[in-house]
Design a protein around this motif. Structure first.
Motif, PDB file in Angstrom:
ATOM      1  N   LYS A  39      -1.151 -19.827  11.837  1.00 14.70           N
ATOM      2  CA  LYS A  39      -1.181 -21.267  11.545  1.00 14.70           C
ATOM      3  C   LYS A  39      -0.322 -22.028  12.559  1.00 14.70           C
ATOM      4  O   LYS A  39      -0.727 -23.063  13.083  1.00 14.70           O
ATOM      5  N   ARG A  40       0.899 -21.513  12.837  1.00 15.27           N
ATOM      6  CA  ARG A  40       1.767 -22.163  13.816  1.00 15.27           C
ATOM      7  C   ARG A  40       1.078 -22.204  15.179  1.00 15.27           C
ATOM      8  O   ARG A  40       1.106 -23.221  15.866  1.00 15.27           O
ATOM      9  N   GLY A  41       0.471 -21.106  15.569  1.00 15.65           N
ATOM     10  CA  GLY A  41      -0.220 -21.058  16.854  1.00 15.65           C
ATOM     11  C   GLY A  41      -1.369 -22.052  16.934  1.00 15.65           C
ATOM     12  O   GLY A  41      -1.556 -22.723  17.949  1.00 15.65           O
ATOM     13  N   GLU A  42      -2.140 -22.156  15.854  1.00  9.35           N
ATOM     14  CA  GLU A  42      -3.263 -23.105  15.814  1.00  9.35           C
ATOM     15  C   GLU A  42      -2.771 -24.544  15.928  1.00  9.35           C
ATOM     16  O   GLU A  42      -3.347 -25.352  16.665  1.00  9.35           O
ATOM     17  N   VAL A  43      -1.718 -24.872  15.192  1.00 15.09           N
ATOM     18  CA  VAL A  43      -1.194 -26.243  15.205  1.00 15.09           C
ATOM     19  C   VAL A  43      -0.632 -26.589  16.581  1.00 15.09           C
ATOM     20  O   VAL A  43      -0.927 -27.658  17.129  1.00 15.09           O
ATOM     21  N   ILE A  44       0.155 -25.697  17.170  1.00 13.45           N
ATOM     22  CA  ILE A  44       0.740 -25.956  18.484  1.00 13.45           C
ATOM     23  C   ILE A  44      -0.346 -26.080  19.546  1.00 13.45           C
ATOM     24  O   ILE A  44      -0.302 -26.972  20.391  1.00 13.45           O
ATOM     25  N   THR A  45      -1.355 -25.202  19.498  1.00 16.20           N
ATOM     26  CA  THR A  45      -2.460 -25.275  20.461  1.00 16.20           C
ATOM     27  C   THR A  45      -3.216 -26.587  20.326  1.00 16.20           C
ATOM     28  O   THR A  45      -3.541 -27.241  21.318  1.00 16.20           O
ATOM     29  N   SER A  46      -3.479 -27.000  19.101  1.00 23.41           N
ATOM     30  CA  SER A  46      -4.180 -28.263  18.862  1.00 23.41           C
ATOM     31  C   SER A  46      -3.374 -29.454  19.379  1.00 23.41           C
ATOM     32  O   SER A  46      -3.927 -30.370  20.011  1.00 23.41           O
ATOM     33  N   MET A  47      -2.071 -29.439  19.140  1.00 24.96           N
ATOM     34  CA  MET A  47      -1.225 -30.533  19.624  1.00 24.96           C
ATOM     35  C   MET A  47      -1.242 -30.589  21.150  1.00 24.96           C
ATOM     36  O   MET A  47      -1.283 -31.662  21.737  1.00 24.96           O
ATOM     37  N   TRP A  48      -1.213 -29.425  21.799  1.00 24.29           N
ATOM     38  CA  TRP A  48      -1.256 -29.369  23.265  1.00 24.29           C
ATOM     39  C   TRP A  48      -2.598 -29.882  23.787  1.00 24.29           C
ATOM     40  O   TRP A  48      -2.637 -30.679  24.716  1.00 24.29           O
ATOM     41  N   GLN A  49      -3.694 -29.472  23.152  1.00 26.10           N
ATOM     42  CA  GLN A  49      -5.020 -29.900  23.586  1.00 26.10           C
ATOM     43  C   GLN A  49      -5.201 -31.404  23.443  1.00 26.10           C
ATOM     44  O   GLN A  49      -5.935 -32.015  24.218  1.00 26.10           O
ATOM     45  N   ARG A  50      -4.545 -32.002  22.463  1.00 23.34           N
ATOM     46  CA  ARG A  50      -4.647 -33.451  22.248  1.00 23.34           C
ATOM     47  C   ARG A  50      -3.595 -34.236  23.019  1.00 23.34           C
ATOM     48  O   ARG A  50      -3.533 -35.452  22.940  1.00 23.34           O
ATOM     49  N   GLY A  51      -2.750 -33.544  23.771  1.00 20.51           N
ATOM     50  CA  GLY A  51      -1.760 -34.223  24.604  1.00 20.51           C
ATOM     51  C   GLY A  51      -0.518 -34.686  23.879  1.00 20.51           C
ATOM     52  O   GLY A  51       0.252 -35.474  24.416  1.00 20.51           O
ATOM     53  N   LEU A  52      -0.300 -34.193  22.661  1.00 21.49           N
ATOM     54  CA  LEU A  52       0.877 -34.605  21.900  1.00 21.49           C
ATOM     55  C   LEU A  52       2.137 -33.893  22.368  1.00 21.49           C
ATOM     56  O   LEU A  52       3.245 -34.400  22.193  1.00 21.49           O
ATOM     57  N   ILE A  53       1.970 -32.681  22.920  1.00 17.59           N
ATOM     58  CA  ILE A  53       3.101 -31.912  23.441  1.00 17.59           C
ATOM     59  C   ILE A  53       2.708 -31.310  24.786  1.00 17.59           C
ATOM     60  O   ILE A  53       1.529 -31.184  25.105  1.00 17.59           O
ATOM     61  N   ASP A  54       3.708 -30.962  25.558  1.00 17.95           N
ATOM     62  CA  ASP A  54       3.512 -30.217  26.801  1.00 17.95           C
ATOM     63  C   ASP A  54       4.019 -28.803  26.575  1.00 17.95           C
ATOM     64  O   ASP A  54       5.012 -28.593  25.873  1.00 17.95           O
ATOM     65  N   ILE A  55       3.320 -27.846  27.158  1.00 24.21           N
ATOM     66  CA  ILE A  55       3.753 -26.454  27.102  1.00 24.21           C
ATOM     67  C   ILE A  55       3.684 -25.892  28.512  1.00 24.21           C
ATOM     68  O   ILE A  55       2.686 -26.060  29.211  1.00 24.21           O
ATOM     69  N   VAL A  56       4.751 -25.242  28.927  1.00 22.35           N
ATOM     70  CA  VAL A  56       4.819 -24.585  30.224  1.00 22.35           C
ATOM     71  C   VAL A  56       5.310 -23.168  29.966  1.00 22.35           C
ATOM     72  O   VAL A  56       6.263 -22.966  29.221  1.00 22.35           O
ATOM     73  N   LYS A  57       4.646 -22.199  30.571  1.00 19.99           N
ATOM     74  CA  LYS A  57       5.067 -20.809  30.395  1.00 19.99           C
ATOM     75  C   LYS A  57       5.799 -20.370  31.649  1.00 19.99           C
ATOM     76  O   LYS A  57       5.272 -20.453  32.748  1.00 19.99           O
TER      77      LYS A  57
END
Length: 85
Positions: A39-57
């Motif tokens: 669930k956490r992974g789905e929510v974070i991925t969705s937020m990233w896809q919608r531009g609400l958060i940035d993720i850098v690995k």
């Protein structure tokens, strides 16, 4: 918790640690995000896809943050990409 409540909680967690435009290692807040692993992974991925958060690995470790004001991107163009050499 609903997905919207989890998203709001994630944004609150990020902002409690760093300013907008800065990144925090996801592992520092992951244990405070409600829901199971998937669930956490789905929510974070969705937020990233919608531009609400940035993720850098970096070296296999995800860093997460809120975009700088004015640097948000159009979600229709897909997630923002960053090439690191």
């Amino acid at each position: 918790m609903t997905t919207t409540e989890i998203e709001e909680h994630i944004v609150s967690l990020i902002r409690s640690h760093v300013a907008d435009g800065q990144l925090i290692p996801l592992h520092r807040i992951d244990h405070q995000i409600p829901g199971g692993f998937w669930k956490r992974g789905e929510v974070i991925t969705s937020m990233w896809q919608r531009g609400l958060i940035d993720i850098v690995k970096v070296s296999g470790s995800p860093l997460i943050g809120i975009p700088w004001p004015g640097w948000e991107h159009d979600p229709k163009s897909g997630p923002r990409r960053l090439l690191v050499a």
